[in-house]
Scaffold this active site. Structure first.
Site, PDB file in Angstrom:
ATOM      1  N   LEU A 114       0.848  -1.191   0.000  1.00 64.23           N
ATOM      2  CA  LEU A 114       0.000   0.000   0.000  1.00 64.23           C
ATOM      3  C   LEU A 114       0.883   1.241   0.000  1.00 64.23           C
ATOM      4  O   LEU A 114       1.986   1.234   0.565  1.00 64.23           O
ATOM      5  CB  LEU A 114      -0.921   0.002   1.224  1.00 64.23           C
ATOM      6  N   GLY A 167       1.192  -5.124   1.464  1.00 58.96           N
ATOM      7  CA  GLY A 167       0.182  -5.180   0.410  1.00 58.96           C
ATOM      8  C   GLY A 167       0.664  -5.899  -0.843  1.00 58.96           C
ATOM      9  O   GLY A 167      -0.152  -6.445  -1.597  1.00 58.96           O
ATOM     10  N   ASN A 196       4.644  -7.367   6.788  1.00 59.48           N
ATOM     11  CA  ASN A 196       5.563  -6.739   7.737  1.00 59.48           C
ATOM     12  C   ASN A 196       4.953  -5.549   8.468  1.00 59.48           C
ATOM     13  O   ASN A 196       5.666  -4.718   9.028  1.00 59.48           O
ATOM     14  CB  ASN A 196       6.824  -6.280   6.983  1.00 59.48           C
ATOM     15  N   GLU A 197       3.624  -5.449   8.467  1.00 60.60           N
ATOM     16  CA  GLU A 197       2.964  -4.262   9.014  1.00 60.60           C
ATOM     17  C   GLU A 197       3.462  -3.891  10.408  1.00 60.60           C
ATOM     18  O   GLU A 197       3.623  -2.723  10.746  1.00 60.60           O
ATOM     19  CB  GLU A 197       1.432  -4.460   9.062  1.00 60.60           C
TER      20      GLU A 197
HETATM   21  C1  LIG Z   1      -6.580  -2.403  15.007  1.00 65.15           C
HETATM   22  C2  LIG Z   1      -7.218  -1.890  13.759  1.00 65.15           C
HETATM   23  C3  LIG Z   1      -6.353  -2.156  12.574  1.00 65.15           C
HETATM   24  C4  LIG Z   1      -6.940  -1.557  11.359  1.00 65.15           C
HETATM   25  C5  LIG Z   1      -5.953  -1.603  10.239  1.00 65.15           C
HETATM   26  C6  LIG Z   1      -5.014  -0.508  10.334  1.00 65.15           C
HETATM   27  C7  LIG Z   1      -3.913  -0.352   9.644  1.00 65.15           C
HETATM   28  C8  LIG Z   1      -3.401  -1.268   8.625  1.00 65.15           C
HETATM   29  C9  LIG Z   1      -3.222  -0.557   7.375  1.00 65.15           C
HETATM   30  C10 LIG Z   1      -2.621  -0.962   6.321  1.00 65.15           C
HETATM   31  C11 LIG Z   1      -1.878  -2.180   6.082  1.00 65.15           C
HETATM   32  C12 LIG Z   1      -0.647  -1.809   5.325  1.00 65.15           C
HETATM   33  C13 LIG Z   1      -0.226  -2.447   4.287  1.00 65.15           C
HETATM   34  C14 LIG Z   1       0.963  -1.977   3.521  1.00 65.15           C
HETATM   35  O1  LIG Z   1       1.190  -2.465   2.457  1.00 65.15           O
HETATM   36  S1  LIG Z   1       1.947  -0.741   4.168  1.00 65.15           S
HETATM   37  C15 LIG Z   1       3.342  -0.630   3.084  1.00 65.15           C
HETATM   38  C16 LIG Z   1       4.390  -1.590   3.516  1.00 65.15           C
HETATM   39  N1  LIG Z   1       5.508  -1.520   2.609  1.00 65.15           N
HETATM   40  C17 LIG Z   1       6.763  -1.536   3.006  1.00 65.15           C
HETATM   41  O2  LIG Z   1       7.085  -1.628   4.159  1.00 65.15           O
HETATM   42  C18 LIG Z   1       7.794  -1.399   1.907  1.00 65.15           C
HETATM   43  C19 LIG Z   1       8.640  -0.213   2.117  1.00 65.15           C
HETATM   44  N2  LIG Z   1       9.592  -0.095   1.024  1.00 65.15           N
HETATM   45  C20 LIG Z   1      10.740  -0.817   0.971  1.00 65.15           C
HETATM   46  O3  LIG Z   1      11.049  -1.624   1.808  1.00 65.15           O
HETATM   47  C21 LIG Z   1      11.633  -0.545  -0.204  1.00 65.15           C
HETATM   48  O4  LIG Z   1      11.239   0.667  -0.781  1.00 65.15           O
HETATM   49  C22 LIG Z   1      11.575  -1.645  -1.277  1.00 65.15           C
HETATM   50  C23 LIG Z   1      10.160  -1.945  -1.727  1.00 65.15           C
HETATM   51  C24 LIG Z   1      12.240  -2.919  -0.761  1.00 65.15           C
HETATM   52  C25 LIG Z   1      12.360  -1.137  -2.511  1.00 65.15           C
HETATM   53  O5  LIG Z   1      13.658  -0.731  -2.114  1.00 65.15           O
HETATM   54  P1  LIG Z   1      14.525   0.191  -3.079  1.00 65.15           P
HETATM   55  O6  LIG Z   1      15.830   0.385  -2.400  1.00 65.15           O
HETATM   56  O7  LIG Z   1      14.516  -0.358  -4.455  1.00 65.15           O
HETATM   57  O8  LIG Z   1      13.713   1.570  -3.180  1.00 65.15           O
HETATM   58  P2  LIG Z   1      13.629   2.722  -2.085  1.00 65.15           P
HETATM   59  O9  LIG Z   1      13.474   2.188  -0.739  1.00 65.15           O
HETATM   60  O10 LIG Z   1      14.739   3.690  -2.323  1.00 65.15           O
HETATM   61  O11 LIG Z   1      12.239   3.407  -2.484  1.00 65.15           O
HETATM   62  C26 LIG Z   1      12.096   4.250  -3.622  1.00 65.15           C
HETATM   63  C27 LIG Z   1      11.071   5.307  -3.309  1.00 65.15           C
HETATM   64  O12 LIG Z   1       9.814   4.678  -3.091  1.00 65.15           O
HETATM   65  C28 LIG Z   1       9.297   5.067  -1.809  1.00 65.15           C
HETATM   66  N3  LIG Z   1       8.485   3.961  -1.265  1.00 65.15           N
HETATM   67  C29 LIG Z   1       8.902   2.729  -0.982  1.00 65.15           C
HETATM   68  N4  LIG Z   1       7.882   1.981  -0.539  1.00 65.15           N
HETATM   69  C30 LIG Z   1       6.799   2.776  -0.529  1.00 65.15           C
HETATM   70  C31 LIG Z   1       5.438   2.592  -0.179  1.00 65.15           C
HETATM   71  N5  LIG Z   1       4.943   1.424   0.249  1.00 65.15           N
HETATM   72  N6  LIG Z   1       4.600   3.629  -0.305  1.00 65.15           N
HETATM   73  C32 LIG Z   1       5.046   4.820  -0.738  1.00 65.15           C
HETATM   74  N7  LIG Z   1       6.329   5.072  -1.111  1.00 65.15           N
HETATM   75  C33 LIG Z   1       7.192   4.041  -0.994  1.00 65.15           C
HETATM   76  C34 LIG Z   1      10.542   5.347  -0.991  1.00 65.15           C
HETATM   77  O13 LIG Z   1      10.228   6.139   0.114  1.00 65.15           O
HETATM   78  C35 LIG Z   1      11.395   6.055  -2.018  1.00 65.15           C
HETATM   79  O14 LIG Z   1      10.879   7.370  -2.149  1.00 65.15           O
HETATM   80  P3  LIG Z   1      11.848   8.605  -2.463  1.00 65.15           P
HETATM   81  O15 LIG Z   1      10.940   9.790  -2.524  1.00 65.15           O
HETATM   82  O16 LIG Z   1      12.822   8.703  -1.325  1.00 65.15           O
HETATM   83  O17 LIG Z   1      12.516   8.301  -3.775  1.00 65.15           O
END
Ligand SMILES: CCCCC/C=C\C/C=C\C/C=C/C(=O)SCCNC(=O)CCNC(=O)[C@H](O)C(C)(C)COP(=O)(O)OP(=O)(O)OC[C@H]1O[C@@H](n2cnc3c(N)ncnc32)[C@H](O)[C@@H]1OP(=O)(O)O
Length: 289
Positions: A95, A140, A164-165
């Site tokens: 997400l 996600g 990994n939330e």
């Molecule tokens: C009790 C009641 C409960 C109710 C429920 C409540 C809450 C739950 C809600 C939601 C559930 C959530 C689900 C999700 O999916 S949350 C997202 C989880 N994702 C991650 O943790 C991934 C994070 N990203 C990474 O680990 C890395 O980016 C990567 C995917 C491994 C890639 O690595 P790489 O080195 O290739 O790239 P960068 O890290 O340099 O990233 C480039 C650029 O992208 C931005 N970015 C990365 N991931 C995200 C993301 N998920 N969303 C938005 N942006 C993201 C990162 O910040 C960099 O941005 P920049 O501007 O610096 O270039």
């Protein structure tokens, strides 16, 4: 309202495009963030996420994904979909954190409704879904893969997959959890969810998050051969079986969709949760520098 109108426009434009290209034999339609190609074995579409840099599931990306799926569901010639990524080394970063950080409650509610919508469509799809996981697949991203009937992953130790939330200071919603339990069992899910484990490929295979590992350059060909095996099963019996296995999990969300949106909105709006997301985003930035 504006999003619903955009969705209708996209669906309409997409179906016109799809029809024209089918006549030309190109069998391909696309919107900005999702590309669908229907060449290859009869009845199979390849759906590629292309929302660089990391295929995060922004509101626009979710909407386009849902529309593409809806179009494929409506096309009776399509029996199976291979889900993969066009972003090198990333299946999907999950997400979009920027949809859940620093916005207002109405935005959170709208976003969550669309996350639910995509999940329900994908998880309950009558089509055969095979994921070709060609990169990192956290949260996600893992959810998308878990919706599929079979998961093929590139055997590259740099790639990890899992819910990994908890590492972000947030909690996987009950329907993410239910699907994880259905896939890897209660004990493994309990441990992996609390620790926010991101499994490297060999561990993901061992625990059952994925079904098969192959060298990176074989992910697509393997997904196609898996698809061929599933296509050999009569649709009606496979679909009824899939429905029997998945209906209770999907119904569990359907019966409380509105409450789930409220829960998400109030949880994500909390100052403490926003602070956790801020810290996580900062950590992602620092990783670069
Ligand atoms: C009790 C009641 C409960 C109710 C429920 C409540 C809450 C739950 C809600 C939601 C559930 C959530 C689900 C999700 O999916 S949350 C997202 C989880 N994702 C991650 O943790 C991934 C994070 N990203 C990474 O680990 C890395 O980016 C990567 C995917 C491994 C890639 O690595 P790489 O080195 O290739 O790239 P960068 O890290 O340099 O990233 C480039 C650029 O992208 C931005 N970015 C990365 N991931 C995200 C993301 N998920 N969303 C938005 N942006 C993201 C990162 O910040 C960099 O941005 P920049 O501007 O610096 O270039």
């Amino acid at each position: 309202m504006a999003l619903a109108a955009a969705r209708r426009l996209l669906l309409h434009a997409g179906s016109r495009l799809g029809r024209r290209e089918a006549v030309d034999g190109a069998r391909r339609f696309a919107n900005k963030r999702v590309l669908v190609e229907t060449e290859g074995p009869a009845g199979v579409a390849v759906m590629k996420l292309r929302n660089p840099p990391v295929n995060s599931l922004s509101l626009e990306c979710l909407t386009e994904f849902t529309i593409s799926l809806e179009k494929l569901e409506n096309d009776k010639s399509i029996r199976g979909v291979i889900l993969t990524s066009e972003c090198p080394g990333i299946f999907s970063a999950g997400l979009d954190l920027l949809e859940m950080y620093g916005r207002n409650p109405a935005h959170y509610a709208e976003y969550w409704k669309n996350v639910q919508e995509l999940w329900l469509r994908l998880y309950t799809s009558n089509m055969i879904l095979v994921s070709a996981i060609n990169g990192a697949s956290p949260a996600g991203g893992c959810l998308l893969a878990l919706c599929c009937d079979y998961r093929v992953m590139a055997d590259n130790p740099k790639y990890t997959i899992g819910l990994n939330e908890s590492l972000l200071g947030i909690v996987a919603p009950f329907w993410f959890k239910d699907m994880y339990v259905n896939t890897i069992g209660h004990r493994e899910a309990e441990r992996a969810l609390q620790l926010g484990t991101l499994f490297p490929p060999a561990e993901a295979l061992k625990v059952g998050v994925v079904d098969e590992l192959v060298p990176e350059d074989k992910v697509h060909s393997k997904a196609r051969s898996v698809m061929a095996k599933w296509l050999a099963i009569p649709d009606h019996s496979r679909q009824l079986t899939k429905n029997m296995m998945r209906k209770a999990t999907a119904d569990n969300l359907i019966k409380q969709r509105e409450a789930d949106i409220q829960n998400f909105t109030s949880f994500i709006s909390k100052d403490s949760i926003q602070k956790s997301l801020h810290m996580y985003l900062e950590k992602l930035k620092q990783k670069k520098g």
